[in-house]
Design an enzyme around this catalytic site. Structure first.
Site, short mmCIF file in Angstrom:
data_model
loop_
_atom_site.label_atom_id
_atom_site.label_comp_id
_atom_site.label_asym_id
_atom_site.label_seq_id
_atom_site.Cartn_x
_atom_site.Cartn_y
_atom_site.Cartn_z
N ASP A 24 7.61 8.85 -5.73
CA ASP A 24 6.70 7.72 -5.95
C ASP A 24 5.57 8.08 -6.91
O ASP A 24 5.40 9.25 -7.28
CB ASP A 24 6.14 7.23 -4.60
CG ASP A 24 5.61 8.37 -3.73
OD1 ASP A 24 5.48 9.50 -4.22
OD2 ASP A 24 5.30 8.12 -2.55
N HIS A 53 4.92 5.59 7.11
CA HIS A 53 5.53 5.35 5.79
C HIS A 53 6.22 6.59 5.27
O HIS A 53 5.83 7.72 5.58
CB HIS A 53 4.53 4.74 4.79
CG HIS A 53 3.50 5.66 4.23
ND1 HIS A 53 2.15 5.42 4.31
CD2 HIS A 53 3.62 6.82 3.53
CE1 HIS A 53 1.49 6.38 3.69
NE2 HIS A 53 2.35 7.24 3.22
N GLU A 69 5.83 1.09 3.01
CA GLU A 69 4.88 0.77 4.07
C GLU A 69 5.57 -0.05 5.17
O GLU A 69 6.64 -0.63 4.93
CB GLU A 69 3.72 -0.04 3.48
CG GLU A 69 2.91 0.69 2.41
CD GLU A 69 1.91 1.68 3.00
OE1 GLU A 69 2.12 2.16 4.14
OE2 GLU A 69 0.92 1.98 2.32
C1 GLP Z 1 1.35 9.76 0.47
C2 GLP Z 1 2.72 9.92 -0.22
C3 GLP Z 1 3.80 10.19 0.80
C4 GLP Z 1 3.36 11.32 1.72
C5 GLP Z 1 2.13 10.90 2.48
C6 GLP Z 1 1.66 11.94 3.48
O1 GLP Z 1 1.14 8.48 0.94
N1 GLP Z 1 3.09 8.79 -0.97
O2 GLP Z 1 5.01 10.52 0.12
O3 GLP Z 1 4.40 11.63 2.61
O4 GLP Z 1 1.11 10.68 1.52
O5 GLP Z 1 0.87 12.89 2.85
P1 GLP Z 1 0.33 14.20 3.52
O6 GLP Z 1 1.44 15.19 3.42
O7 GLP Z 1 -0.84 14.59 2.65
O8 GLP Z 1 -0.06 13.88 4.90
#
Ligand code: GLP
Length: 235
Positions: free
Chosen positions: A67, A138, A143
């Protein structure tokens, strides 16, 4: 589904890197689906170490990221393009032409989405997809919704995701409000998936996603239907 509880973040990173490294050893021209966020950073650090000491070769690897924020240029330090180069691509012997992150500032976003789907098909599909999980369940930027989006698309981010991501910005207002993301269908087509989650605040959503009902209100719950899923988490 294989579920592994890691001792701590370092252990989670080591185990994740070991699975990705094994994939590259088994199939040097693997297509890796990669994720951003704080969860995979430690695993990328290990992979960089193993690449630099000659254990793992990225020269034939292709990567496809999940993404990107809409509206940020690739040079913006908050963009996922920038993040991936900083945290992995600039430090390993991967071909720059083999690295793919969805475009966040394309004039025609629908075309950008269609092209990204086509790209994934053209490289033969994703062998191993790495995923994090958001606090609302998500995956990538899919979402909670009333359906599982099948393909790469543009999404409006929820307030909770904007809040969670505000820590990377000077102010909440600067956090982009939409993103381009692989769809749930795109992700589910990956031949194998590793889901990683780090921290006590992720345990509740992880349990709901993995042992509760499968519902688009918790996008990660769809992973229960994948036949090669490994979950690695630490508290
Ligand atoms: C963002 C990304 C996701 C990721 C999520 C969790 O929203 N788009 O792909 O999984 O954050 O991030 P973290 O690993 O920092 O908790």
């Amino acid at each position: 589904m294989t579920i592994i509880e890691a001792k701590n973040y370092e252990d989670l990173s080591m185990k994740t890197a070991a699975l990705i490294g094994a994939q590259i050893l088994k199939r040097p021209n693997s297509v890796l689906g990669l994720a951003t966020g704080s969860s995979p950073v430690g695993a990328y650090r290990e992979l960089i170490k193993w690449n630099q000491n000659g254990s793992i070769d990225f020269s034939k690897v292709t990567t496809i990221n999940l993404d990107e924020y809409v509206g940020l240029s690739t040079e913006n330090p908050q963009s996922y393009h920038y993040f991936m180069h900083e945290n992995l691509f600039n430090h390993v012997n991967i071909r720059k032409s083999a690295v793919h992150v969805p475009p966040g500032s394309d004039y025609d976003m629908q075309k950008a989405c269609d092209d990204y789907e086509k790209l994934i098909e053209d490289v033969g599909g994703i062998d191993l997809q790495l995923l994090g999980i958001g606090l609302n369940g998500h995956i990538a930027f899919n979402e909670p919704d009333d359906h599982f989006p099948p393909k790469t698309h543009v999404v409006k981010l929820t307030e909770s995701t904007i809040d969670a991501n505000a820590r990377f910005y000077n102010s909440r207002d600067e956090v982009p409000k939409s993103a381009i993301t692989m769809g749930i269908g795109t992700i589910m087509k990956a031949r194998s998936i590793i889901l990683i989650a780090s921290g006590a605040n992720k345990i509740k959503i992880l349990e709901e996603a993995l042992s509760g009902p499968v519902t688009p209100q918790i996008p990660a719950s769809v992973l229960q239907y994948h036949n090669d899923l490994t979950v690695i988490y630490c508290k």
